[in-house]
Motif scaffolding. Sequence first.
Motif, short mmCIF file in Angstrom:
data_model
loop_
_atom_site.label_atom_id
_atom_site.label_comp_id
_atom_site.label_asym_id
_atom_site.label_seq_id
_atom_site.Cartn_x
_atom_site.Cartn_y
_atom_site.Cartn_z
N ASN A 18 37.82 29.15 33.72
CA ASN A 18 36.56 29.20 34.45
C ASN A 18 36.39 30.50 35.23
N GLU A 19 36.52 31.60 34.51
CA GLU A 19 36.42 32.92 35.17
C GLU A 19 35.25 33.71 34.58
N GLU A 20 34.14 33.05 34.23
CA GLU A 20 33.07 33.75 33.50
C GLU A 20 32.60 35.02 34.21
N ASN A 49 41.82 31.97 26.86
CA ASN A 49 40.89 31.03 27.48
C ASN A 49 41.56 29.67 27.56
N ASP A 50 41.84 29.24 28.80
CA ASP A 50 42.59 28.01 29.02
C ASP A 50 41.63 26.82 29.15
N GLY A 51 40.89 26.55 28.09
CA GLY A 51 39.98 25.40 28.09
C GLY A 51 38.93 25.44 29.18
N GLY A 102 43.36 36.74 36.12
CA GLY A 102 42.06 37.19 35.65
C GLY A 102 41.02 37.31 36.74
N ASP A 103 41.40 37.08 37.99
CA ASP A 103 40.39 37.09 39.04
C ASP A 103 40.39 38.41 39.82
N LEU A 104 41.11 39.40 39.27
CA LEU A 104 41.20 40.73 39.89
C LEU A 104 41.89 40.70 41.24
N GLN A 105 42.69 39.66 41.48
CA GLN A 105 43.52 39.66 42.69
C GLN A 105 44.73 40.55 42.46
N ASP A 106 45.08 40.72 41.19
CA ASP A 106 46.17 41.62 40.84
C ASP A 106 45.54 42.93 40.41
N GLU A 206 41.22 40.17 47.59
CA GLU A 206 40.56 38.87 47.53
C GLU A 206 40.20 38.56 46.09
N ARG A 207 40.08 37.27 45.80
CA ARG A 207 39.59 36.86 44.50
C ARG A 207 38.16 37.38 44.36
N ARG A 208 37.81 37.91 43.18
CA ARG A 208 36.52 38.57 43.02
C ARG A 208 35.37 37.55 43.01
N ALA A 211 36.32 30.25 42.69
CA ALA A 211 37.25 29.69 43.67
C ALA A 211 38.64 29.61 43.07
N SER A 212 39.64 29.49 43.94
CA SER A 212 41.02 29.35 43.49
C SER A 212 41.17 28.06 42.69
N LYS A 213 41.98 28.14 41.62
CA LYS A 213 42.22 26.95 40.80
C LYS A 213 43.50 26.26 41.23
N TYR A 214 44.03 26.66 42.36
CA TYR A 214 45.23 26.02 42.85
C TYR A 214 44.95 25.25 44.13
#
Length: 319
Positions: A18-20, A49-51, A102-106, A206-208, A211-214
């Motif tokens: 869910n990172e569209e 793509n994890d479903g 994939g959220d550009l936090q890295d 920050e996550r771009r 929301a966090s998936k954790y």
Amino acid sequence: MAANVAPVTLSVVVPLYNEEANVAPLVERVTSILEALPDRPSYELVLVNDGSADSTAQFIREELRRRPHVVFVNLSRNFGHQLAATAGLDVSRGEAVVLMDGDLQDPPELIPEFVERWRAGYDVVYAVRRTRKGESTFKLATARAFYRIIRRLTNVSIPMDAGDFRLMSRRVVEVLKRSRERHRFLRGMVSWAGFAQTPVEYDRDERRYGASKYPISKMLKFAIDGVTSFSDVPLRFATYLGFTVSTASFIYALTIIFFKAFRLGTPEYARGWASTMVVILFLGGVQLIGIGILGEYIGRIYDEVKARPLYLISDIERS
Ligand code: UDP
Ligand code: MG
């Protein structure tokens, strides 16, 4: 599934759930960094793509059409971060493989430094968070506690405050490919593998978007996976507690016999309903905790002996 035989020097693997909104900026940023690498190594960008329930897959296909170095791995459903990353690592072909979120936090800007150290002879270059932006104090505190507990309980030295953002050489990726445990704790498995490892410090962004998936429940599960896959200390906990309680109750019994034998009456602490209840409830609780710990390990053994595939790939697309 077109067989692509051209050798690849560097793979970048990104699990996406869910990172569209992040796909396009991610691919853009990573690609421009890879393009600018000294010596221009050949590279591929493996997007898993994890479903996702949103349009992540469409956005990845969009990139696939325009960029020849993108590899699209579509899983059959959501398998979770660690397994999606595993799928990407299995598909990757590079001599060195970078795993990142994939959220550009890295920040992909670290990749040139990773590659430089890899060329200098390191097998694992892992990113250590110097600071973490935009995360709640709760997340920071729990993450801190987690790394400390892991360090206490396990015999592999898992580096403090390092996530999964790292570069691994082919032979380390091969170690992971041969270790097919289901409850994966990748950063622990990489530490366990050994070889020459080196940290690189960075400030976590920050996550771009999104929301966090954790959520807390997943974080807890991940923490338990981390402890149980690297330590049997919790199992010994019941033994230690058993010895402690037995010793205490033995001394307790001796004192009562002593009082009775010399007809000194019943001591204050051996009388009444409250003391009985406390002992029963305490032991009941301790036993349930012991059974729970056993259950955690047995459940994992059950999962492993079933030996199901770790993930299922619905299709791999290369342009
Ligand atoms: N992710 C995934 N499957 C999941 C959950 C997360 O592939 O079931 C991916 C997610 O898209 C991201 C990475 O794993 O690229 C890290 O997740 P997240 O940013 O939510 O974790 P956090 O940074 O909050 O620890
Ligand atoms: Mg994140």
